[in-house]
Design an enzyme around this catalytic site. Structure first.
Site, PDB file in Angstrom:
ATOM      1  N   HIS A 287       0.196  -0.558 -10.610  1.00 45.98           N
ATOM      2  CA  HIS A 287       1.075   0.380  -9.945  1.00 45.98           C
ATOM      3  C   HIS A 287       0.140   1.330  -8.975  1.00 45.98           C
ATOM      4  O   HIS A 287      -1.053   1.339  -9.273  1.00 45.98           O
ATOM      5  CB  HIS A 287       1.541   1.485 -10.906  1.00 45.98           C
ATOM      6  CG  HIS A 287       0.339   2.160 -11.962  1.00 45.98           C
ATOM      7  ND1 HIS A 287      -0.106   3.241 -11.417  1.00 45.98           N
ATOM      8  CD2 HIS A 287       0.131   1.965 -13.077  1.00 45.98           C
ATOM      9  CE1 HIS A 287      -1.010   3.428 -12.415  1.00 45.98           C
ATOM     10  NE2 HIS A 287      -1.092   2.741 -13.395  1.00 45.98           N
TER      11      HIS A 287
ATOM     12  N   ASP B  93      -3.868  -1.535 -14.765  1.00 41.53           N
ATOM     13  CA  ASP B  93      -5.375  -2.002 -14.638  1.00 41.53           C
ATOM     14  C   ASP B  93      -5.841  -2.680 -15.768  1.00 41.53           C
ATOM     15  O   ASP B  93      -6.330  -3.785 -15.537  1.00 41.53           O
ATOM     16  CB  ASP B  93      -6.475  -0.752 -14.120  1.00 41.53           C
ATOM     17  CG  ASP B  93      -6.257   0.488 -15.156  1.00 41.53           C
ATOM     18  OD1 ASP B  93      -5.412   0.297 -16.011  1.00 41.53           O
ATOM     19  OD2 ASP B  93      -7.251   1.321 -14.874  1.00 41.53           O
TER      20      ASP B  93
END
Length: 433
Positions: free
Chosen positions: A45, A325
């Site tokens: 994101h 991540d």
């Protein structure tokens, strides 16, 4: 060496390498030789507000006020939406140039698949990306649950935990720190901790004035790792790496979001290298939790399977998956990506909004080839919100897969990449229960 999106000249990928980095558009000869057939993209994101607010420990460990965010905690910010739209616009230009889609294409459910984790920041990232990628395509962003809830596809949870698994996982994590194990990892990160404490002005913080024992954690280097079935790998509270990770995360986001660099650093004059040191705390946190091979294989399994299925889907042209991540870190490790350190970034492995792109090409003789890159906006592109196009592309860094050979054009045989996916899936099956 050629990337799948642009030709890239770069040094061999080793831990903390001296990187040589340049990019030029792919040649017409390459485009004549290889036809892009499909791309599968796994994205982090874009910019969100911190996961903790100013009333939490994060707010009390400094006398300064954190940035006034344009979104609720953990949600995508306005800047994050603009930046992701720009990434989508770049991918549109790239896809048209590569012949994957015509301009102003209206996709079908067969050739385009967009799926996001059911967290607001992931759904919003996918919406902004697709608005730039196919502005007249009425693209549906698929997500399984009502926001904000973790989808098992993207949840980096452990689904196999046993004493044998824990022993091997801790062996691999401790190896990152050498003879001192987890303490060695913390000792290597100590200069970054010290800079963090200095920039936070911890000595003048409410915690310091109250003599809060929470601050004792900043000197505790014996980080304890927790592995529980159906939960993410985690750290027990009370160690420097655990507690300063939240400050590292907030500083990184504040640096991206706040145009005034002095304000972003609470009045401290920091160099770009200093920002890299602050970000390195978070990078280390991610590495410890998600890049031990047996851990990565465990938590990445659903995404590895999904990406592999998409690459084998006969009608699919573009797949866009939006997660976190930890997803990118685990998938890269599970697939055997060589160590790398990204240039023009303060987060050296999975910068905000970064994307692992797996492309499938077909040659005139029918042989299929693949390329694997990580695509991300540089620090300056993020902070300046630069418009992206083929003349000003994002950073594109070719990843190398351990043990696989590229051809003269920098591509792997698709059969070899498919085998690597199968090996990753088999490695999961071999994890002791």
């Amino acid at each position: 060496m050629k990337s799948s999106l642009l030709k890239i000249a770069l040094a061999s990928l080793f831990l903390f390498p001296a990187v040589s980095f340049a990019q030029t558009p792919r040649s017409q000869d390459f485009k004549d030789k290889y036809k892009l057939k499909e791309a599968v993209v796994l994205s982090r994101h874009n910019i969100r507000s911190p996961l903790s607010d100013s009333k939490s420990a994060l707010g009390r460990m400094t006398p300064h006020e954190w940035n006034k965010w344009t979104a609720g905690k953990s949600e995508l910010t306005l800047r994050g939406g603009v930046l992701e739209t720009e990434m989508g616009q770049y991918f549109r230009k790239w896809a048209v140039d590569a012949g994957l889609f015509p301009e102003n294409y209206e996709p079908t459910a067969d050739d385009l698949n967009v799926i996001a984790n059911s967290m607001q920041r992931c759904i919003a990232t996918a919406q902004y990306f697709t608005s730039g990628f196919m502005p007249v395509g009425s693209v549906t962003v698929n997500h399984r649950y009502t926001p904000s809830k973790m989808d098992p596809l993207f949840n980096p949870q452990l689904t196999k935990v046993s004493p044998a698994f824990v022993a091997e996982a801790m062996k691999q994590i401790n190896a990152m720190g050498g003879k001192k194990g987890i303490v060695g990892i913390n000792e290597a990160t100590e200069p970054d901790y010290n800079l963090m404490i200095e920039v936070l002005d911890v000595d003048d913080s409410p915690m310091a004035k109250e003599k809060d024992p929470y601050l004792d954690a900043f000197k505790n280097y014996n980080t304890e790792i927790v592995f529980e079935k159906y939960k993410e790998p985690s750290m027990k509270s009370g160690s420097a790496l655990k507690e300063l990770n939240s400050a590292s995360d907030a500083f990184i986001l504040q640096y991206y979001e706040q145009p005034d660099t002095l304000a972003a650093a609470f009045g401290h004059k920091l160099s770009r290298k200093d920002w890299e040191k602050l970000a390195h705390v978070k990078d280390t946190y991610q590495d410890v939790l998600f890049t031990a091979p047996i851990v990565a294989t465990n938590v990445a399994y659903p995404l590895i399977q999904y990406m592999y299925d998409e690459l084998r889907s006969p009608d699919r042209k573009f797949t866009f998956l939006v997660g976190h991540d930890s997803n990118l870190s685990a998938v890269a490790t599970a697939l055997g990506v060589e160590e790398y350190e990204l240039p023009n970034a303060i987060e050296k492995k999975t910068p905000i909004g970064s994307k692992i792109v797996v492309e499938k090409f077909v040659a005139p003789d029918g042989e299929e080839y693949a390329d694997v890159n990580i695509v991300y906006q540089s620090v300056d592109q993020l902070r300046n919100m630069e418009l992206l196009d083929l003349d000003n592309p994002p950073q594109i860094y070719q990843l190398s897969l351990k043990g696989l050979e590229k051809n003269a054009d920098g591509l792997y045989k698709m059969a070899d990449v498919a085998k690597r996916f199968e090996e990753a899936l088999a490695a999961y099956e071999a994890i002791p229960m």
